[in-house]
Write an enzyme that holds these catalytic residues in place. Structure first.
Site, short mmCIF file in Angstrom:
data_model
loop_
_atom_site.label_atom_id
_atom_site.label_comp_id
_atom_site.label_asym_id
_atom_site.label_seq_id
_atom_site.Cartn_x
_atom_site.Cartn_y
_atom_site.Cartn_z
N HIS A 212 10.91 -25.00 -23.90
CA HIS A 212 9.89 -25.47 -22.95
C HIS A 212 8.62 -24.70 -23.30
CE1 HIS A 212 13.63 -25.72 -20.49
NE2 HIS A 212 13.05 -26.70 -19.83
N ASP B 230 8.63 -21.21 -21.89
CA ASP B 230 9.59 -20.24 -22.44
C ASP B 230 8.90 -19.37 -23.48
OD1 ASP B 230 11.43 -21.88 -21.15
OD2 ASP B 230 12.04 -22.88 -23.01
N GLU C 181 16.74 -36.80 -19.90
CA GLU C 181 17.96 -36.02 -19.67
C GLU C 181 18.39 -36.25 -18.22
OE1 GLU C 181 17.92 -31.86 -20.90
OE2 GLU C 181 19.26 -31.41 -19.24
N GLU D 123 23.70 -34.02 -20.94
CA GLU D 123 24.23 -32.67 -20.70
C GLU D 123 25.57 -32.77 -19.98
OE1 GLU D 123 21.72 -29.44 -19.11
OE2 GLU D 123 23.44 -28.89 -17.87
N HIS E 19 25.55 -31.90 -16.24
CA HIS E 19 24.89 -32.90 -15.41
C HIS E 19 25.81 -34.11 -15.20
CE1 HIS E 19 20.65 -31.29 -16.72
NE2 HIS E 19 21.45 -30.36 -16.21
N ASP F 56 23.18 -31.80 -24.66
CA ASP F 56 23.10 -30.42 -24.19
C ASP F 56 24.53 -29.94 -23.99
OD1 ASP F 56 20.40 -30.24 -24.38
OD2 ASP F 56 20.03 -29.77 -22.28
N ASP G 125 24.75 -26.45 -11.03
CA ASP G 125 24.60 -26.45 -12.48
C ASP G 125 24.82 -25.04 -13.00
OD1 ASP G 125 23.82 -27.60 -14.87
OD2 ASP G 125 21.68 -27.51 -14.46
N ASP H 26 25.72 -24.13 -16.14
CA ASP H 26 25.30 -23.97 -17.55
C ASP H 26 26.15 -22.94 -18.30
OD1 ASP H 26 23.33 -25.87 -17.30
OD2 ASP H 26 21.67 -24.46 -17.12
N ASP I 214 22.63 -25.48 -24.06
CA ASP I 214 21.88 -25.22 -22.82
C ASP I 214 22.82 -24.43 -21.91
OD1 ASP I 214 20.20 -25.13 -20.72
OD2 ASP I 214 19.96 -27.29 -20.49
C1 XLS Z 1 18.12 -28.22 -16.12
C2 XLS Z 1 17.99 -28.82 -17.42
C3 XLS Z 1 16.84 -28.32 -18.28
C4 XLS Z 1 16.53 -29.28 -19.38
C5 XLS Z 1 15.21 -29.06 -20.05
O1 XLS Z 1 19.09 -28.42 -15.42
O2 XLS Z 1 19.22 -28.70 -18.08
O3 XLS Z 1 17.08 -27.04 -18.76
O4 XLS Z 1 17.53 -29.28 -20.38
O5 XLS Z 1 14.17 -29.04 -19.15
CA CA Z 2 19.79 -29.39 -20.10
CA CA Z 3 21.66 -27.77 -16.80
#
Ligand code: XLS
Ligand code: CA
Ligand code: CA
Length: 441
Positions: free
Chosen positions: A101, A104, A232, A268, A271, A296, A307, A309, A338
């Site tokens: 991003h 980042d 996404e 992802e 998600h 992702d 989430d 991750d 991710d």
């Molecule tokens: C958040 C998302 C984010 C996207 C990019 O839940 O996964 O990190 O991948 O903005």
């Molecule tokens: Ca993501």
């Molecule tokens: Ca995520």
């Protein structure tokens, strides 16, 4: 500058017997699978935000991991330290791509012009590292969800002024993606949704989001971006309801607004499960609509409703993912981790363990999926399941669209009654999958 990764030996494939925690047990980049090396099946990427920025803070406590890397946090010195550490990290693991991003990369200034100047400076620095290492950019994106101005959305904001800031951030992030040679550009609509329809004009917001995407496509193409735009999907978090709920919803939206030629999905895993789907489902929906772009690669926790991750460790899910990817002929994008280490996993070694786990899990997934395809029993079952459409005259007419409703009804009436279709055999198919995956013990 503390660059723990710089002086480490290269992480190598040593096989499952190795007790060396800093080695791959299954990811063997040069191993040929279905005619091409593993590393080509699995173009991995590092997520800048988690790996180089996330310090383990949560709603109940501050970070546990020091990611200042010996510099003063939130300075350009820190931004450069992250570049140095990030590239050393990716080199040690043999990761060919990164995703980022805008925010980042540098600390955001109060004035957007200053933020953009910092972004120019840091991307110049990154380009040198990219040339030295051969590491490339998989995709870029704009963070249009953290700054308080986006509290009511970016493309879906209630303020024309905020909309301009979203446009400005999108424009800059696209320019950076092109500068870094990114293959894709992601829209993740973290604030594009609502809490209550009592304060929301849904259609108006939808049109504004589509308009922002159209403008992004026009601008991106005008500055030489030839890659894919991605949506996404995610159903919720931070918003109660997000517009890009799942792949089917996002694909319908793209088609409605004529954006489907320029966009694909970035799916992802976490998600998908938040949307009440399997990872495999979201991949299949994308693939059958010609929109499987990138992945992702992470996993959630089904006992938690948010989430998380996590680094992927679930080999079964990774196998089904790779089965979809192989069937679809591969990705135009890649596999972006991710994912972040758990809050108590607060050492530099843990960062490596996370990636080793993820890369090994996907290597196993690839090997299993390839074995399932070579085994052929699942494919053969599917073919047999629908065979009456291909072997009977009436079935063929249904498939080629020449049968009328009356003709079909006459066929049924003449038969009077019918047998049930063939068994779905789910239990047997799961057994086959287990046998292919685990073989002899
Ligand atoms: C958040 C998302 C984010 C996207 C990019 O839940 O996964 O990190 O991948 O903005
Ligand atoms: Ca993501
Ligand atoms: Ca995520």
């Amino acid at each position: 500058m503390k660059n723990y990764f710089e002086n480490l030996p290269q992480i190598q494939y040593e096989g499952a017997q190795s007790n060396n925690p800093l080695s791959f047990k299954y990811y063997d980049p040069e191993r040929i699978v279905l005619g091409k090396p593993m590393k080509e099946h699995l173009p991995f990427a590092m997520a800048w935000w988690h790996n180089l920025c996330a310090e383990g803070a949560d709603m109940f406590g501050r970070g546990t991991t020091d990611k200042a890397f010996g510099s003063t946090p939130a300075t350009m010195e820190h931004a450069k330290a992250k570049v140095d550490v990030g590239f050393a990290f990716m080199q040690k693991l043999g990761i060919p791509y990164f995703c980022f991003h805008d925010v980042d990369l540098v600390p955001e200034a109060d004035d957007m012009k200053e933020t953009n100047r910092r972004l120019d400076e840091i991307t110049d620095y990154m380009l040198v590292k990219m040339q030295e290492t051969g590491i490339r950019c998989l995709w870029g994106t704009a963070n249009m969800f953290s700054n308080p101005r986006y509290m009511s959305g970016a493309g879906s904001t209630s303020s024309a002024e905020v909309y301009c800031f979203a446009a400005a951030q999108t424009k800059k992030a696209l320019e950076l993606t092109v500068k870094l040679g990114g293959k894709g550009y992601v829209f993740w609509g973290g604030r594009e949704g609502y809490e209550t329809l009592l304060n929301t004009d849904m259609l108006f917001e939808e049109k504004n989001i589509a308009n922002l995407m159209r403008l992004a496509v026009e601008y991106g193409r005008s500055i030489g971006f030839t890659g894919d735009f991605y949506i996404e999907p995610k159903p919720k978090e931070p918003m109660k309801h997000q517009y890009d709920f799942d792949a089917a919803t996002a694909i319908g939206f793209l088609r409605k607004y004529g954006l489907d030629k320029d966009f694909k999905m970035n799916i992802e895993a976490n998600h998908a499960t938040l949307a009440g789907h399997t990872f495999q489902h979201e991949l299949r929906v994308s693939a059958i609509n010609g929109m499987l772009g990138s992945i992702d690669a992470n996993q959630g926790d089904l006992l938690l409703g948010w989430d998380t991750d996590e680094f992927p460790s679930n080999v079964y899910d990774a196998t089904l993912c790779m089965y979809e990817v192989l069937k679809a002929g591969g990705l135009t994008g890649g596999f972006n981790f991710d994912a972040k280490t758990r809050r108590p996993s607060n050492t530099f070694e843990d960062m490596l363990y996370g990636y080793i786990l993820g890369m090994d899990t996907f290597a196993l997934g690839l090997l299993n999926a390839a074995a399932m395809m070579e085994d052929g029993r699942i494919d053969a079952f599917i073919q047999k399941k629908y065979e009456t459409f291909h072997t009977t005259e009436i079935g063929k007419k249904i498939v080629n669209g020449t049968a009328t409703l009356s003709e079909l009804a006459a066929y049924a009436e003449e038969k009077g009654s019918t047998r049930e279709p063939v068994s779905g055999a789910q239990e047997n198919l799961h057994s086959i999958m287990n046998a292919v995956m685990f073989g002899k013990r």
